[in-house]
Motif scaffolding. Structure first.
Motif, PDB file in Angstrom:
ATOM      1  N   LEU A 106      68.393  27.491  44.422  1.00  0.00           N
ATOM      2  CA  LEU A 106      68.733  26.207  43.792  1.00  0.00           C
ATOM      3  C   LEU A 106      67.922  25.065  44.393  1.00  0.00           C
ATOM      4  O   LEU A 106      67.526  24.134  43.681  1.00  0.00           O
ATOM      5  CB  LEU A 106      70.234  25.935  43.926  1.00  0.00           C
ATOM      6  N   GLU A 107      67.678  25.143  45.688  1.00  0.00           N
ATOM      7  CA  GLU A 107      66.887  24.103  46.360  1.00  0.00           C
ATOM      8  C   GLU A 107      65.444  24.134  45.854  1.00  0.00           C
ATOM      9  O   GLU A 107      64.847  23.078  45.601  1.00  0.00           O
ATOM     10  CB  GLU A 107      66.939  24.317  47.872  1.00  0.00           C
ATOM     11  N   LYS A 108      64.883  25.324  45.667  1.00  0.00           N
ATOM     12  CA  LYS A 108      63.508  25.447  45.152  1.00  0.00           C
ATOM     13  C   LYS A 108      63.389  24.861  43.747  1.00  0.00           C
ATOM     14  O   LYS A 108      62.338  24.364  43.370  1.00  0.00           O
ATOM     15  CB  LYS A 108      63.070  26.907  45.142  1.00  0.00           C
ATOM     16  N   GLN A 109      64.477  24.924  42.987  1.00  0.00           N
ATOM     17  CA  GLN A 109      64.476  24.381  41.626  1.00  0.00           C
ATOM     18  C   GLN A 109      64.793  22.881  41.609  1.00  0.00           C
ATOM     19  O   GLN A 109      64.836  22.265  40.548  1.00  0.00           O
ATOM     20  CB  GLN A 109      65.476  25.132  40.755  1.00  0.00           C
ATOM     21  N   GLY A 110      65.061  22.313  42.785  1.00  0.00           N
ATOM     22  CA  GLY A 110      65.332  20.891  42.879  1.00  0.00           C
ATOM     23  C   GLY A 110      66.721  20.497  42.418  1.00  0.00           C
ATOM     24  O   GLY A 110      66.954  19.351  42.055  1.00  0.00           O
ATOM     25  N   LEU A 111      67.674  21.448  42.455  1.00  0.00           N
ATOM     26  CA  LEU A 111      69.026  21.183  41.971  1.00  0.00           C
ATOM     27  C   LEU A 111      70.015  20.861  43.088  1.00  0.00           C
ATOM     28  O   LEU A 111      71.035  20.210  42.838  1.00  0.00           O
ATOM     29  CB  LEU A 111      69.521  22.369  41.136  1.00  0.00           C
ATOM     30  N   VAL A 112      69.743  21.326  44.305  1.00  0.00           N
ATOM     31  CA  VAL A 112      70.573  21.004  45.463  1.00  0.00           C
ATOM     32  C   VAL A 112      69.669  20.623  46.626  1.00  0.00           C
ATOM     33  O   VAL A 112      68.472  20.929  46.624  1.00  0.00           O
ATOM     34  CB  VAL A 112      71.516  22.165  45.892  1.00  0.00           C
ATOM     35  N   ALA A 113      70.265  19.969  47.597  1.00  0.00           N
ATOM     36  CA  ALA A 113      69.529  19.609  48.812  1.00  0.00           C
ATOM     37  C   ALA A 113      70.414  19.890  50.014  1.00  0.00           C
ATOM     38  O   ALA A 113      71.636  19.730  49.949  1.00  0.00           O
ATOM     39  CB  ALA A 113      69.142  18.132  48.785  1.00  0.00           C
ATOM     40  N   ARG A 114      69.776  20.319  51.080  1.00  0.00           N
ATOM     41  CA  ARG A 114      70.480  20.474  52.350  1.00  0.00           C
ATOM     42  C   ARG A 114      70.423  19.135  53.075  1.00  0.00           C
ATOM     43  O   ARG A 114      69.371  18.507  53.149  1.00  0.00           O
ATOM     44  CB  ARG A 114      69.834  21.577  53.179  1.00  0.00           C
ATOM     45  N   ILE A 115      71.572  18.746  53.603  1.00  0.00           N
ATOM     46  CA  ILE A 115      71.702  17.430  54.235  1.00  0.00           C
ATOM     47  C   ILE A 115      72.254  17.624  55.645  1.00  0.00           C
ATOM     48  O   ILE A 115      73.286  18.291  55.806  1.00  0.00           O
ATOM     49  CB  ILE A 115      72.686  16.546  53.426  1.00  0.00           C
ATOM     50  N   PRO A 116      71.603  17.071  56.663  1.00  0.00           N
ATOM     51  CA  PRO A 116      72.167  17.183  58.013  1.00  0.00           C
ATOM     52  C   PRO A 116      73.532  16.489  58.080  1.00  0.00           C
ATOM     53  O   PRO A 116      73.719  15.426  57.497  1.00  0.00           O
ATOM     54  CB  PRO A 116      71.155  16.469  58.898  1.00  0.00           C
ATOM     55  N   HIS A 117      74.457  17.116  58.784  1.00  0.00           N
ATOM     56  CA  HIS A 117      75.790  16.518  58.969  1.00  0.00           C
ATOM     57  C   HIS A 117      75.654  15.321  59.910  1.00  0.00           C
ATOM     58  O   HIS A 117      74.902  15.368  60.883  1.00  0.00           O
ATOM     59  CB  HIS A 117      76.748  17.562  59.548  1.00  0.00           C
ATOM     60  N   GLU A 118      76.378  14.258  59.623  1.00  0.00           N
ATOM     61  CA  GLU A 118      76.253  13.030  60.410  1.00  0.00           C
ATOM     62  C   GLU A 118      76.708  13.178  61.859  1.00  0.00           C
ATOM     63  O   GLU A 118      76.128  12.593  62.763  1.00  0.00           O
ATOM     64  CB  GLU A 118      77.048  11.892  59.762  1.00  0.00           C
ATOM     65  N   THR A 119      77.788  13.951  62.085  1.00  0.00           N
ATOM     66  CA  THR A 119      78.352  14.026  63.431  1.00  0.00           C
ATOM     67  C   THR A 119      78.246  15.402  64.078  1.00  0.00           C
ATOM     68  O   THR A 119      78.411  15.523  65.274  1.00  0.00           O
ATOM     69  CB  THR A 119      79.844  13.618  63.405  1.00  0.00           C
ATOM     70  N   ASP A 120      77.979  16.444  63.282  1.00  0.00           N
ATOM     71  CA  ASP A 120      77.891  17.804  63.824  1.00  0.00           C
ATOM     72  C   ASP A 120      76.481  18.331  63.561  1.00  0.00           C
ATOM     73  O   ASP A 120      76.157  18.761  62.455  1.00  0.00           O
ATOM     74  CB  ASP A 120      78.947  18.702  63.154  1.00  0.00           C
ATOM     75  N   ARG A 121      75.663  18.315  64.589  1.00  0.00           N
ATOM     76  CA  ARG A 121      74.263  18.714  64.431  1.00  0.00           C
ATOM     77  C   ARG A 121      74.114  20.176  64.031  1.00  0.00           C
ATOM     78  O   ARG A 121      73.077  20.580  63.529  1.00  0.00           O
ATOM     79  CB  ARG A 121      73.486  18.445  65.725  1.00  0.00           C
TER      80      ARG A 121
END
Length: 138
Positions: free
Chosen positions: A71-86
């Motif tokens: 899904l990420e390769k198709q540009g439909l989702v993105a992985r996002i770093p968590h703000e408080t839990d690295r």
């Protein structure tokens, strides 16, 4: 026992018809049904940790990783770093993923309207209550 058999047959028939409908809806898209289910969940509760998303889908994080990679390769989702839990990574819809979710969700609303038209308002309330109970029982 006859009633149990009948109920089982009806559940299977309903499941098969619903599955066929769902397959037909995604047939003309570039993604698979499990990928669409991922977008459906994220469309309702985005972003989610990978572990939370896997639990909601009933799959392992390993299976989900493959799904999210595609899904990420198709540009439909993105992985996002968590703000408080690295150590945690969140998965969220991109604008293109959100648009595909909305289109698919509209199909669901159309089907729900068709099903609801076969029921009285009282039956609709009963059906919703029964579905909620059955969902919790699973």
């Amino acid at each position: 026992m006859h009633d149990l058999e009948r109920l089982s047959d009806l559940l299977i028939e309903f499941y098969e018809k619903l599955s066929s409908w769902e397959q037909a809806v995604v047939r003309d898209t570039s993604i698979t049904l499990p990928q669409m289910h991922t977008l459906e969940i994220l469309g309702q509760q985005s972003p989610l940790r990978m572990k939370e998303l896997a639990a909601k889908m009933g799959v392992t994080t390993g299976t989900l990783t493959v799904n999210v990679d595609r899904l990420e390769k198709q540009g439909l989702v993105a992985r996002i770093p968590h703000e408080t839990d690295r150590r945690s990574i969140l998965v969220g819809l991109t604008p293109a993923g959100a648009e595909l979710f909305r289109e698919h969700h509209d199909h669901h609303l159309h089907l729900t309207r068709e099903l609801q038209a076969a029921l009285s308002p009282e039956e609709t309330e009963q059906f919703a209550s029964i579905l909620a109970k059955l969902t919790q029982a699973l």
